[in-house]
Write a protein that holds these residues in place. Sequence first.
Motif, PDB file in Angstrom:
ATOM      1  N   ILE A   1       1.043  -0.812  -0.345  1.00 32.03           N
ATOM      2  CA  ILE A   1      -0.174  -0.050   0.234  1.00 32.03           C
ATOM      3  C   ILE A   1       1.089   1.235  -0.329  1.00 32.03           C
ATOM      4  O   ILE A   1       2.029   1.518   0.497  1.00 32.03           O
ATOM      5  CB  ILE A   1      -0.929   0.381   1.142  1.00 32.03           C
ATOM      6  N   GLY A   2       1.008   2.221  -0.900  1.00 31.90           N
ATOM      7  CA  GLY A   2       1.271   3.605  -1.220  1.00 31.90           C
ATOM      8  C   GLY A   2       0.562   4.434  -0.537  1.00 31.90           C
ATOM      9  O   GLY A   2      -0.817   4.007  -1.167  1.00 31.90           O
ATOM     10  N   SER A   3       0.695   5.808  -1.018  1.00 32.26           N
ATOM     11  CA  SER A   3       0.427   6.426  -0.832  1.00 32.26           C
ATOM     12  C   SER A   3      -0.320   7.040  -1.907  1.00 32.26           C
ATOM     13  O   SER A   3      -1.935   7.412  -1.688  1.00 32.26           O
ATOM     14  CB  SER A   3       1.042   8.101   0.091  1.00 32.26           C
ATOM     15  N   ASP A   4      -0.134   6.738  -3.130  1.00 34.55           N
ATOM     16  CA  ASP A   4      -0.713   6.740  -4.150  1.00 34.55           C
ATOM     17  C   ASP A   4      -1.350   6.201  -5.277  1.00 34.55           C
ATOM     18  O   ASP A   4      -2.001   6.146  -5.960  1.00 34.55           O
ATOM     19  CB  ASP A   4      -0.233   8.244  -4.513  1.00 34.55           C
ATOM     20  N   GLY A   5      -1.830   4.566  -4.337  1.00 36.39           N
ATOM     21  CA  GLY A   5      -1.851   3.764  -5.235  1.00 36.39           C
ATOM     22  C   GLY A   5      -1.690   2.375  -4.310  1.00 36.39           C
ATOM     23  O   GLY A   5      -1.011   2.240  -3.237  1.00 36.39           O
ATOM     24  N   VAL A   6      -2.218   1.289  -5.078  1.00 31.47           N
ATOM     25  CA  VAL A   6      -1.621  -0.516  -4.184  1.00 31.47           C
ATOM     26  C   VAL A   6      -1.068  -1.498  -5.094  1.00 31.47           C
ATOM     27  O   VAL A   6      -1.488  -1.186  -6.184  1.00 31.47           O
ATOM     28  CB  VAL A   6      -2.750  -0.818  -3.596  1.00 31.47           C
ATOM     29  N   ILE A   7       0.292  -2.115  -4.908  1.00 35.66           N
ATOM     30  CA  ILE A   7      -0.001  -3.586  -6.265  1.00 35.66           C
ATOM     31  C   ILE A   7      -0.354  -4.598  -4.871  1.00 35.66           C
ATOM     32  O   ILE A   7       0.275  -4.901  -4.336  1.00 35.66           O
ATOM     33  CB  ILE A   7       1.697  -3.453  -5.651  1.00 35.66           C
ATOM     34  N   ALA A   8      -1.339  -5.386  -5.467  1.00 38.09           N
ATOM     35  CA  ALA A   8      -2.432  -6.676  -5.249  1.00 38.09           C
ATOM     36  C   ALA A   8      -2.685  -7.652  -6.242  1.00 38.09           C
ATOM     37  O   ALA A   8      -3.170  -6.745  -7.314  1.00 38.09           O
ATOM     38  CB  ALA A   8      -2.935  -6.177  -4.045  1.00 38.09           C
ATOM     39  N   ASN A   9      -2.578  -8.933  -5.687  1.00 34.62           N
ATOM     40  CA  ASN A   9      -3.172  -9.441  -7.065  1.00 34.62           C
ATOM     41  C   ASN A   9      -2.504  -9.399  -8.179  1.00 34.62           C
ATOM     42  O   ASN A   9      -3.758  -9.708  -9.561  1.00 34.62           O
ATOM     43  CB  ASN A   9      -4.753  -9.049  -6.791  1.00 34.62           C
ATOM     44  N   GLY A  10      -1.680  -9.030  -8.188  1.00 36.98           N
ATOM     45  CA  GLY A  10      -0.441  -9.166  -9.011  1.00 36.98           C
ATOM     46  C   GLY A  10      -1.105  -7.816 -10.097  1.00 36.98           C
ATOM     47  O   GLY A  10      -1.069  -7.955 -11.393  1.00 36.98           O
ATOM     48  N   ASN A  11      -1.357  -7.304  -9.252  1.00 36.40           N
ATOM     49  CA  ASN A  11      -1.950  -6.069 -10.633  1.00 36.40           C
ATOM     50  C   ASN A  11      -1.271  -4.915  -9.590  1.00 36.40           C
ATOM     51  O   ASN A  11      -1.310  -5.039  -8.252  1.00 36.40           O
ATOM     52  CB  ASN A  11      -3.223  -5.548 -10.696  1.00 36.40           C
ATOM     53  N   VAL A  12      -0.449  -3.014 -10.646  1.00 34.44           N
ATOM     54  CA  VAL A  12      -0.151  -1.590  -9.877  1.00 34.44           C
ATOM     55  C   VAL A  12      -1.564  -1.334  -9.937  1.00 34.44           C
ATOM     56  O   VAL A  12      -1.848  -1.502 -11.154  1.00 34.44           O
ATOM     57  CB  VAL A  12       0.861  -1.487 -10.484  1.00 34.44           C
ATOM     58  N   TYR A  13      -2.422  -0.978  -9.259  1.00 30.25           N
ATOM     59  CA  TYR A  13      -3.522   0.192  -9.466  1.00 30.25           C
ATOM     60  C   TYR A  13      -2.762   1.971  -8.752  1.00 30.25           C
ATOM     61  O   TYR A  13      -2.003   1.658  -7.605  1.00 30.25           O
ATOM     62  CB  TYR A  13      -4.210   0.285  -8.299  1.00 30.25           C
ATOM     63  N   THR A  14      -3.084   2.670  -9.789  1.00 37.06           N
ATOM     64  CA  THR A  14      -2.745   3.683  -9.248  1.00 37.06           C
ATOM     65  C   THR A  14      -3.654   5.104  -9.785  1.00 37.06           C
ATOM     66  O   THR A  14      -4.873   4.220 -10.481  1.00 37.06           O
ATOM     67  CB  THR A  14      -1.597   4.229 -10.476  1.00 37.06           C
ATOM     68  N   ARG A  15      -4.148   6.066 -10.245  1.00 41.23           N
ATOM     69  CA  ARG A  15      -4.780   6.780 -10.352  1.00 41.23           C
ATOM     70  C   ARG A  15      -5.231   6.619 -12.136  1.00 41.23           C
ATOM     71  O   ARG A  15      -6.119   7.340 -12.375  1.00 41.23           O
ATOM     72  CB  ARG A  15      -4.415   8.286 -10.066  1.00 41.23           C
ATOM     73  N   ASP A  16      -4.363   6.309 -12.497  1.00 40.81           N
ATOM     74  CA  ASP A  16      -4.523   6.141 -13.944  1.00 40.81           C
ATOM     75  C   ASP A  16      -5.127   4.809 -14.407  1.00 40.81           C
ATOM     76  O   ASP A  16      -5.866   4.060 -15.519  1.00 40.81           O
ATOM     77  CB  ASP A  16      -3.704   6.460 -14.648  1.00 40.81           C
TER      78      ASP A  16
END
Length: 340
Positions: free
Chosen positions: A257-272
């Motif tokens: 968990i980052g301040s601007d996104g998450v890496i989980a379940n084989g994915n990188v989730y960001t604002r974009d």
Amino acid sequence: MPQEGVVRIGLIGAGTVADYGHLPALKRLPGVELVMVADISRAKLKRAKEKFGVNGVLDYHSMLEMESIDAVSICTPVETHRKIAEDALLAGKHVFCEKPLAGTIEDSWAVVQAARKAGTVFGVDLHLRLSEDMMATKRHIDSRDIGRLEVLRFVMNWGCHGLKGPMGGRRRASLMRSGGPMLDNGVHFFDLMRWFSGSDIARMAAEGQWVERQYEYPGHVVSLSRLESGALGLVEMSFVFGHTTKDLPASSRIEIIGSDGVIANGNVYTRDGHVQLPLGRDKRFDRAYSEFLSCVRSGSMKDSPLANVEDGAKATEAALRAIQLATETRPSRGSLTRAH
């Protein structure tokens, strides 16, 4: 020592992990010659000879005396690592050592001191670093794609092969007697915690559960660490997750968990949106040895993702500290009052 030529390796300890991981990798890789195997078991030496075509000796000291061997790989039980590593370093050999680095914190740092004095390459087989998905995760973290690192969560719950069969019988019991899931598996995740964050542990709390009361070490451990960077790190390890069941379930997660996104379940989730990580392969013995060979040829581990001896000591110390903290708070049977 070789600069660009063949690296000649001797392997010490021809047990289960060497048989399915180390020896096949060393036989497959170019640029390496597997010269000899050492083991105190004649049966294991016979198996290595028949399966991999490599000669063996009963006493590893005779291997260390051979000038034709540049490096050794230590695949013996953890309690023997310090002595063998010190002997190998004293003989001027490069060393690749299975995790955990040693069975105690004192022994781990003694190996570090011996490696510093020897000045040879010393790699530790914390191979989760070298899987495709973990290397990609590291790149996304370093690029600050998810912003400031806040929480790292590592979970590996399984039954360690269960209670039956060749892996679930004596091998599982041996792993439980030598430290349990936190020492056997937890070292990988404490190493990833440090590698991803670039930060050491400032303080830690841990609790354990003794589902199998005959063992000294807990079969399930949860630790929570505050890193020097300020981030939180959770490591949860189990050898009792369905260990008595027929189908042996498992539940593993790595979540960043980052301040601007998450890496989980084989994915990188960001604002974009999100991008998928490459599929990872566990137990990258081939890549670990490739990195080790490159380091031996260059005489340096600088810029290599392979864990060095200090990485190995710090991961081992964290795992042993978690076990110690959990054991200190172990409740006596019947001492806890259940709420109704």
